[in-house]
Design a protein around this motif. Sequence first.
Motif, PDB file in Angstrom:
ATOM      1  N   SER A   1       0.250  12.500   7.887  1.00  0.00           N
ATOM      2  CA  SER A   1       0.085  11.391   6.954  1.00  0.00           C
ATOM      3  C   SER A   1       1.404  10.974   6.321  1.00  0.00           C
ATOM      4  CB  SER A   1      -0.900  11.782   5.839  1.00  0.00           C
ATOM      5  OG  SER A   1      -2.173  12.054   6.378  1.00  0.00           O
ATOM      6  N   PHE A   2       2.336  11.930   6.119  1.00  0.00           N
ATOM      7  CA  PHE A   2       3.525  11.639   5.361  1.00  0.00           C
ATOM      8  C   PHE A   2       4.773  12.158   6.067  1.00  0.00           C
ATOM      9  CE2 PHE A   2       0.128  12.240   2.125  1.00  0.00           C
ATOM     10  CZ  PHE A   2       0.013  10.912   1.764  1.00  0.00           C
ATOM     11  N   ASN A   3       4.998  11.784   7.310  1.00  0.00           N
ATOM     12  CA  ASN A   3       6.207  12.196   8.013  1.00  0.00           C
ATOM     13  C   ASN A   3       7.428  11.580   7.359  1.00  0.00           C
ATOM     14  OD1 ASN A   3       5.082  13.824   9.999  1.00  0.00           O
ATOM     15  ND2 ASN A   3       4.609  12.080  11.325  1.00  0.00           N
ATOM     16  N   ASP A   4       8.565  12.244   7.528  1.00  0.00           N
ATOM     17  CA  ASP A   4       9.796  11.765   6.924  1.00  0.00           C
ATOM     18  C   ASP A   4      10.119  10.333   7.349  1.00  0.00           C
ATOM     19  OD1 ASP A   4      10.098  14.081   5.587  1.00  0.00           O
ATOM     20  OD2 ASP A   4      11.666  14.915   6.893  1.00  0.00           O
TER      21      ASP A   4
ATOM     22  N   ILE B   1      13.779   0.864 -11.344  1.00  0.00           N
ATOM     23  CA  ILE B   1      13.602   2.286 -11.070  1.00  0.00           C
ATOM     24  C   ILE B   1      13.344   2.428  -9.579  1.00  0.00           C
ATOM     25  CG2 ILE B   1      12.040   4.264 -11.369  1.00  0.00           C
ATOM     26  CD1 ILE B   1      11.715   3.461 -14.278  1.00  0.00           C
ATOM     27  N   SER B   2      14.065   3.322  -8.921  1.00  0.00           N
ATOM     28  CA  SER B   2      13.823   3.597  -7.508  1.00  0.00           C
ATOM     29  C   SER B   2      13.034   4.890  -7.380  1.00  0.00           C
ATOM     30  CB  SER B   2      15.137   3.702  -6.731  1.00  0.00           C
ATOM     31  OG  SER B   2      15.902   4.795  -7.204  1.00  0.00           O
ATOM     32  N   VAL B   3      12.228   4.957  -6.338  1.00  0.00           N
ATOM     33  CA  VAL B   3      11.371   6.119  -6.138  1.00  0.00           C
ATOM     34  C   VAL B   3      11.076   6.238  -4.650  1.00  0.00           C
ATOM     35  CG1 VAL B   3       9.242   4.793  -6.510  1.00  0.00           C
ATOM     36  CG2 VAL B   3       9.259   7.262  -6.968  1.00  0.00           C
ATOM     37  N   LEU B   4      10.933   7.449  -4.160  1.00  0.00           N
ATOM     38  CA  LEU B   4      10.585   7.638  -2.765  1.00  0.00           C
ATOM     39  C   LEU B   4       9.112   7.321  -2.569  1.00  0.00           C
ATOM     40  CD1 LEU B   4      12.094   8.519  -0.208  1.00  0.00           C
ATOM     41  CD2 LEU B   4      11.200  10.816  -0.590  1.00  0.00           C
ATOM     42  N   ALA B   5       8.807   6.536  -1.513  1.00  0.00           N
ATOM     43  CA  ALA B   5       7.443   6.055  -1.312  1.00  0.00           C
ATOM     44  C   ALA B   5       7.047   6.177   0.147  1.00  0.00           C
ATOM     45  CB  ALA B   5       7.325   4.599  -1.763  1.00  0.00           C
ATOM     46  N   CYS B   6       5.747   6.077   0.377  1.00  0.00           N
ATOM     47  CA  CYS B   6       5.207   6.180   1.732  1.00  0.00           C
ATOM     48  C   CYS B   6       4.027   5.237   1.874  1.00  0.00           C
ATOM     49  CB  CYS B   6       4.771   7.619   1.989  1.00  0.00           C
ATOM     50  SG  CYS B   6       4.093   7.880   3.643  1.00  0.00           S
ATOM     51  N   LEU B   7       3.991   4.473   2.971  1.00  0.00           N
ATOM     52  CA  LEU B   7       2.832   3.620   3.236  1.00  0.00           C
ATOM     53  C   LEU B   7       1.611   4.477   3.533  1.00  0.00           C
ATOM     54  CD1 LEU B   7       4.385   0.776   5.404  1.00  0.00           C
ATOM     55  CD2 LEU B   7       3.198   0.488   3.212  1.00  0.00           C
ATOM     56  N   ILE B   8       0.478   4.060   2.977  1.00  0.00           N
ATOM     57  CA  ILE B   8      -0.772   4.800   3.154  1.00  0.00           C
ATOM     58  C   ILE B   8      -1.894   3.838   3.512  1.00  0.00           C
ATOM     59  CG2 ILE B   8      -0.115   6.613   1.521  1.00  0.00           C
ATOM     60  CD1 ILE B   8      -1.956   5.200  -0.531  1.00  0.00           C
ATOM     61  N   ASP B   9      -3.018   4.384   3.837  1.00  0.00           N
ATOM     62  CA  ASP B   9      -4.211   3.580   4.077  1.00  0.00           C
ATOM     63  C   ASP B   9      -4.867   3.288   2.731  1.00  0.00           C
ATOM     64  OD1 ASP B   9      -6.390   2.310   5.109  1.00  0.00           O
ATOM     65  OD2 ASP B   9      -7.429   4.145   5.741  1.00  0.00           O
ATOM     66  N   TRP B  10      -4.744   2.038   2.283  1.00  0.00           N
ATOM     67  CA  TRP B  10      -5.281   1.632   0.975  1.00  0.00           C
ATOM     68  C   TRP B  10      -6.042   0.329   1.179  1.00  0.00           C
ATOM     69  CZ3 TRP B  10      -1.765   1.424  -4.001  1.00  0.00           C
ATOM     70  CH2 TRP B  10      -2.546   1.168  -5.131  1.00  0.00           C
ATOM     71  N   PRO B  11      -7.347   0.379   1.277  1.00  0.00           N
ATOM     72  CA  PRO B  11      -8.117  -0.801   1.664  1.00  0.00           C
ATOM     73  C   PRO B  11      -8.279  -1.810   0.540  1.00  0.00           C
ATOM     74  CG  PRO B  11      -9.598   0.995   1.166  1.00  0.00           C
ATOM     75  CD  PRO B  11      -8.200   1.557   1.075  1.00  0.00           C
ATOM     76  N   LEU B  12      -8.720  -2.994   0.917  1.00  0.00           N
ATOM     77  CA  LEU B  12      -9.111  -4.013  -0.044  1.00  0.00           C
ATOM     78  C   LEU B  12     -10.592  -3.850  -0.363  1.00  0.00           C
ATOM     79  CD1 LEU B  12      -7.385  -7.120   1.541  1.00  0.00           C
ATOM     80  CD2 LEU B  12      -6.672  -5.936  -0.545  1.00  0.00           C
ATOM     81  N   ALA B  13     -10.974  -4.349  -1.523  1.00  0.00           N
ATOM     82  CA  ALA B  13     -12.389  -4.403  -1.888  1.00  0.00           C
ATOM     83  C   ALA B  13     -12.717  -5.873  -2.104  1.00  0.00           C
ATOM     84  CB  ALA B  13     -12.657  -3.586  -3.152  1.00  0.00           C
ATOM     85  N   GLY B  14     -13.206  -6.534  -1.082  1.00  0.00           N
ATOM     86  CA  GLY B  14     -13.414  -7.973  -1.158  1.00  0.00           C
ATOM     87  C   GLY B  14     -12.320  -8.707  -0.424  1.00  0.00           C
ATOM     88  N   ASP B  15     -12.140  -9.985  -0.769  1.00  0.00           N
ATOM     89  CA  ASP B  15     -11.199 -10.843  -0.068  1.00  0.00           C
ATOM     90  C   ASP B  15      -9.758 -10.380  -0.263  1.00  0.00           C
ATOM     91  OD1 ASP B  15      -9.956 -12.908   1.227  1.00  0.00           O
ATOM     92  OD2 ASP B  15     -10.300 -14.382  -0.337  1.00  0.00           O
ATOM     93  N   MET B  16      -9.286 -10.409  -1.500  1.00  0.00           N
ATOM     94  CA  MET B  16      -7.921  -9.961  -1.784  1.00  0.00           C
ATOM     95  C   MET B  16      -7.927  -9.178  -3.092  1.00  0.00           C
ATOM     96  SD  MET B  16      -5.806 -10.540   0.585  1.00  0.00           S
ATOM     97  CE  MET B  16      -4.333 -10.088  -0.302  1.00  0.00           C
ATOM     98  N   PHE B  17      -8.695  -8.128  -3.113  1.00  0.00           N
ATOM     99  CA  PHE B  17      -8.910  -7.358  -4.332  1.00  0.00           C
ATOM    100  C   PHE B  17      -8.717  -5.895  -3.997  1.00  0.00           C
ATOM    101  CE2 PHE B  17     -11.782  -5.334  -7.470  1.00  0.00           C
ATOM    102  CZ  PHE B  17     -11.264  -5.873  -8.623  1.00  0.00           C
TER     103      PHE B  17
ATOM    104  N   GLN C   1       0.832  -1.208   0.000  1.00  0.00           N
ATOM    105  CA  GLN C   1       0.000   0.000   0.000  1.00  0.00           C
ATOM    106  C   GLN C   1       0.869   1.261   0.000  1.00  0.00           C
ATOM    107  OE1 GLN C   1      -0.049  -2.482   2.245  1.00  0.00           O
ATOM    108  NE2 GLN C   1      -2.142  -3.171   2.698  1.00  0.00           N
ATOM    109  N   TYR C   2       1.584   1.482  -1.098  1.00  0.00           N
ATOM    110  CA  TYR C   2       2.506   2.608  -1.175  1.00  0.00           C
ATOM    111  C   TYR C   2       1.972   3.703  -2.091  1.00  0.00           C
ATOM    112  CZ  TYR C   2       6.211  -0.188   1.004  1.00  0.00           C
ATOM    113  OH  TYR C   2       6.971  -0.940   1.865  1.00  0.00           O
ATOM    114  N   ALA C   3       2.171   4.931  -1.645  1.00  0.00           N
ATOM    115  CA  ALA C   3       2.092   6.084  -2.543  1.00  0.00           C
ATOM    116  C   ALA C   3       3.520   6.467  -2.905  1.00  0.00           C
ATOM    117  CB  ALA C   3       1.385   7.250  -1.871  1.00  0.00           C
ATOM    118  N   ILE C   4       3.713   7.029  -4.070  1.00  0.00           N
ATOM    119  CA  ILE C   4       5.059   7.364  -4.517  1.00  0.00           C
ATOM    120  C   ILE C   4       5.132   8.839  -4.904  1.00  0.00           C
ATOM    121  CG2 ILE C   4       5.437   5.020  -5.368  1.00  0.00           C
ATOM    122  CD1 ILE C   4       5.177   6.210  -8.227  1.00  0.00           C
ATOM    123  N   ASP C   5       6.346   9.348  -4.849  1.00  0.00           N
ATOM    124  CA  ASP C   5       6.630  10.684  -5.382  1.00  0.00           C
ATOM    125  C   ASP C   5       7.318  10.487  -6.722  1.00  0.00           C
ATOM    126  OD1 ASP C   5       7.466  13.168  -6.094  1.00  0.00           O
ATOM    127  OD2 ASP C   5       8.332  13.692  -4.158  1.00  0.00           O
ATOM    128  N   PRO C   6       6.592  10.601  -7.841  1.00  0.00           N
ATOM    129  CA  PRO C   6       7.197  10.303  -9.143  1.00  0.00           C
ATOM    130  C   PRO C   6       8.350  11.224  -9.510  1.00  0.00           C
ATOM    131  CG  PRO C   6       5.001  11.267  -9.399  1.00  0.00           C
ATOM    132  CD  PRO C   6       5.170  10.960  -7.943  1.00  0.00           C
TER     133      PRO C   6
END
Length: 626
Positions: free
Chosen positions: A615-618, A568-584, A533-538
Amino acid sequence: MVVGLFLPFVVLGSAASSLAPPKFTGLPLGEIRPTAWLYDQLVVQTNGVAGHMHEFYDLVKNTDWWGGDSYYSYLEEAGSYWFNAMVPNSVLVNNTELILKTYDFLNYVLDHQDETGWLGPEVGTEKPRFLWGRYPFFFGAIQMVEVDPSLTDRVVNAMHRFVKVANEMLRRGEGVDDWAATRWEDFVIALQWLYDNHPNGQEELLVDTMIRLKWTGAPWEKIFAEEWHGVNMAEGMKALPATYRFTHNVSDLDAASKGWDLMFKYHGRPSGAFGADEMLSGLAAARGGSYLYQITGDFKYADRVERVTYNALPATITSDMWGRQYLQQQNQVAAKNMTPNPFPEDGPESNIFGLEPNYPCCTVNFPQGWPKFITNAFVTTPDRASLVHVYLGPFNVSTILAGDNHVIVNVETQYPFGDVLVTTVSATKPFVYYVRIPSWVSGGTFALDAEQPEALKPLEGLLGIYITPGKRRITLALSSPISIESRPNNSVAIHRGPLNYAFDIERTETVIKTDPRETHAVDLQLDPVGAWQYAIDPSTAEYHYDSTSESKALPSPIWESGRPPVSISVLACLIDWPLAGDMFPADPPENPNATKLRISEFPVFKSKGLRGNSSFNDDKQVPLHV
């Protein structure tokens, strides 16, 4: 010396029995051979289920196409699908056992053609007769003629006999059901091969049959905006260019181009494919045309084919090529029975990796992907004076161009995992050699022999180089920047060159079923064991290439986690990204393809100036490799 390529539209006249010429012409099977990692990939396929179906898989081993009793529907396509794929596969790896099997198949079908001209498993039975299942068979038979000209008379005569009965059936409104009505263009392409190479005085009948197929089939120029079956839409992309050849109407090519653009605007995926389960599915990340460029000369089609082949194709098949999915997803966090079922037209097991999840058609049909990519990688101009390298990769070509010009081409490269192609061209006479420069290339150079490198200046996507007799060496250095593609929900996809980069989710594999006839044929459940569940800084994306890979062969199979020499490496941050269903996975939050489990459409965040943001501390920002 750099030269351009002039390819005018040529209209042969208004006679009903004439065909407009294509912009490019393919080479016979066997003249283009894969080398290096691409050859290794075809060996992997041959050692996988593709090369062993004839030993254990009833739909091939006991297919009613060669005397058995196994088939899965009235479409009668299982045997002919296998044959169409195995002919080029067997030749390109020189597998004697498989080559002999394709001869057995061809001989059985031709030996049992009945007195009406009909051929196929319906002969001698009360089964209904529909045309569609013959089309893949014809493609396979044509390829066998290309590699073995001694078969020409037998195959051509059988095809002409079938054309007569097919034309009679079309006149009576027979042989085309709702399903086959969407796939008439494949028969048209086979008929055009007859017309171009072996018309036998039957030009008017051949063109008349093409016209009747067109007008008893789906009107593709009118349906691109409708909700249609995904595979049939892929088939239909060839329809209008095929129609153009006998109508001479450039409007057919225009409609094909517009339909293509609409398809990928509203249903396109970063992997190069378009989204569908059974029906078209829009842009959502969780729902998973060589002929076109040869007829039209528009290299946007070649760009798309290359992107699909180097992303979507390997991503949906296990690295040993014993298992495949029915549906793949851009954001795929598991491969298992999915509950609730997100696919309205397919079963919940559609994205497991196995022998035949959901439907068996893809098992017998998927092996044509790599071989057909290889056999269409080079073409000639219509006058056969020039050779064109279309799909970039490692190849060897041996052909005879116009004027008895014997040409041998050897391309050494790690592409798409590297940016340099070293091509050796040997010719007995001078000619112009062309290389397609993909649309994602920005900059780059080429050098002929020991000359100073020159900047790439392709004309309409092609770099033309004048080759004198003897042996010449071309060094092509491509430059492709990282590109960021905007996706739904303010998410992004990351590309460099033809590759779509994805975060490779660590996984476990569980065997949930083993075929009792073949222990290698297993159904696999893949579960994530790490965070995804990562967001990235492109803006922080950096390309990495392991230059040490240049001095050794790439590992095989290359399409496996950690094996490609690029990332490709990129700076990322864990976020709240839910599932929709069992593993979807739900759609990427609005604010935050060697892979089998992956995230390739990422939510985004800005990594600078956010100190103190809850939400996005260093301390939550981490480097991520994709």
